[in-house]
Design a protein around this motif. Structure first.
Motif, PDB file in Angstrom:
ATOM      1  N   GLN A  41     -19.957   8.258 -49.198  1.00  0.00           N
ATOM      2  CA  GLN A  41     -21.342   8.141 -49.640  1.00  0.00           C
ATOM      3  C   GLN A  41     -21.737   9.345 -50.476  1.00  0.00           C
ATOM      4  O   GLN A  41     -21.317  10.461 -50.209  1.00  0.00           O
ATOM      5  N   LEU A  42     -22.556   9.091 -51.502  1.00  0.00           N
ATOM      6  CA  LEU A  42     -23.033  10.169 -52.361  1.00  0.00           C
ATOM      7  C   LEU A  42     -24.336  10.747 -51.830  1.00  0.00           C
ATOM      8  O   LEU A  42     -25.106  10.064 -51.160  1.00  0.00           O
ATOM      9  N   LYS A  43     -24.586  11.974 -52.190  1.00  0.00           N
ATOM     10  CA  LYS A  43     -25.869  12.599 -51.876  1.00  0.00           C
ATOM     11  C   LYS A  43     -26.960  11.909 -52.682  1.00  0.00           C
ATOM     12  O   LYS A  43     -26.708  11.374 -53.759  1.00  0.00           O
ATOM     13  N   SER A  44     -28.192  11.957 -52.179  1.00  0.00           N
ATOM     14  CA  SER A  44     -29.290  11.247 -52.843  1.00  0.00           C
ATOM     15  C   SER A  44     -29.539  11.743 -54.263  1.00  0.00           C
ATOM     16  O   SER A  44     -29.927  10.973 -55.134  1.00  0.00           O
ATOM     17  N   GLU A  45     -29.298  13.038 -54.534  1.00  0.00           N
ATOM     18  CA  GLU A  45     -29.534  13.541 -55.894  1.00  0.00           C
ATOM     19  C   GLU A  45     -28.516  13.015 -56.906  1.00  0.00           C
ATOM     20  O   GLU A  45     -28.728  13.094 -58.112  1.00  0.00           O
ATOM     21  N   ASP A  46     -27.395  12.452 -56.436  1.00  0.00           N
ATOM     22  CA  ASP A  46     -26.396  11.884 -57.334  1.00  0.00           C
ATOM     23  C   ASP A  46     -26.583  10.381 -57.550  1.00  0.00           C
ATOM     24  O   ASP A  46     -25.798   9.745 -58.254  1.00  0.00           O
ATOM     25  N   ARG A  47     -27.611   9.804 -56.955  1.00  0.00           N
ATOM     26  CA  ARG A  47     -27.886   8.379 -57.142  1.00  0.00           C
ATOM     27  C   ARG A  47     -28.479   8.138 -58.529  1.00  0.00           C
ATOM     28  O   ARG A  47     -29.283   8.922 -59.009  1.00  0.00           O
ATOM     29  N   ALA A  48     -28.102   7.029 -59.120  1.00  0.00           N
ATOM     30  CA  ALA A  48     -28.589   6.684 -60.457  1.00  0.00           C
ATOM     31  C   ALA A  48     -29.849   5.818 -60.419  1.00  0.00           C
ATOM     32  O   ALA A  48     -30.561   5.731 -61.405  1.00  0.00           O
ATOM     33  N   LEU A  49     -30.127   5.170 -59.287  1.00  0.00           N
ATOM     34  CA  LEU A  49     -31.233   4.218 -59.208  1.00  0.00           C
ATOM     35  C   LEU A  49     -32.442   4.752 -58.433  1.00  0.00           C
ATOM     36  O   LEU A  49     -33.239   3.962 -57.918  1.00  0.00           O
ATOM     37  N   ASN A  50     -32.601   6.058 -58.370  1.00  0.00           N
ATOM     38  CA  ASN A  50     -33.753   6.612 -57.647  1.00  0.00           C
ATOM     39  C   ASN A  50     -35.073   6.157 -58.264  1.00  0.00           C
ATOM     40  O   ASN A  50     -36.019   5.820 -57.544  1.00  0.00           O
ATOM     41  N   ALA A  51     -35.179   6.131 -59.583  1.00  0.00           N
ATOM     42  CA  ALA A  51     -36.426   5.717 -60.248  1.00  0.00           C
ATOM     43  C   ALA A  51     -36.740   4.251 -59.928  1.00  0.00           C
ATOM     44  O   ALA A  51     -37.900   3.904 -59.659  1.00  0.00           O
TER      45      ALA A  51
END
Length: 191
Positions: A81-91
């Motif tokens: 799992q990736l850290k939340s800051e590396d997610r692309a779909l946060n917006a």
């Protein structure tokens, strides 16, 4: 003078150099999805009251340890799992949260290796809360890339299910839809 045996050895060596090892190599992918409930009016009747997922044998849960992309690409890990800051779909996640009629249920991002002409290990999701998301997602790498989504949303009295295999467009939003919930997914090939 070169013997037949030597010629055969040279031929095999030359052939092995011509066949690219990248054909058989595993490729890294970043997979991200948002599962959301939608409160749209519809006239469909749903009668599923319990889970009907057919679970695969080789099922893996995303680890609770979260990694950054740079850590993952340096470590011998096949899935994490990736850290939340590396997610692309946060917006997109925050946009869904702010809109009436939609409620995000789950937001996960991970990296995973997939060999050519094979399926990835299915990744299991289980999210408890005021509602329940349960199921798995897997990636297929062949001539085209496909995402298999098999998820259920327990809304209390009824259980809604998406079981769909879809050809993917890399680096774009892909939708899996149901009248009561949906999935937004994106897949990126990592170098």
């Amino acid at each position: 003078m070169i013997t037949k045996n030597k010629r055969l050895q040279w031929f095999v060596l030359l052939l092995s150099l011509l066949v690219s090892p990248s054909i058989y190599a595993k490729q890294w992918y970043q997979i991200e999805l948002i599962v959301f409930a939608q409160n749209s009016a519809n006239s469909e009747v749903f009668d599923q009251t319990q889970s009907s997922i057919r679970w695969p044998r080789r099922l893996v849960e995303i680890s609770q340890i979260k990694y950054s992309k740079t850590q993952l690409l340096q470590a011998p890990i096949n899935l994490a799992q990736l850290k939340s800051e590396d997610r692309a779909l946060n917006a997109e996640y925050y946009q869904l949260r702010s809109r009436n009629g939609y409620r995000p249920l789950l937001h996960k991002a991970w990296v995973q290796t997939v060999a050519s002409n094979s399926k990835s290990q299915p990744v299991r999701f289980f999210q408890k809360g005021s509602s329940l998301v349960n199921g798995f997602v897997s990636l297929e790498r062949g001539h085209y890339l496909h995402l298999n989504v098999n998820l259920e949303y327990d809304a209390g009295e009824l259980v809604y299910k998406i079981e769909q295999r879809q050809k993917l467009r890399l680096n774009e939003l892909n939708y899996f839809d149901h009248p009561k919930f949906g999935v937004i997914a994106t897949v990126k090939r990592l170098k």
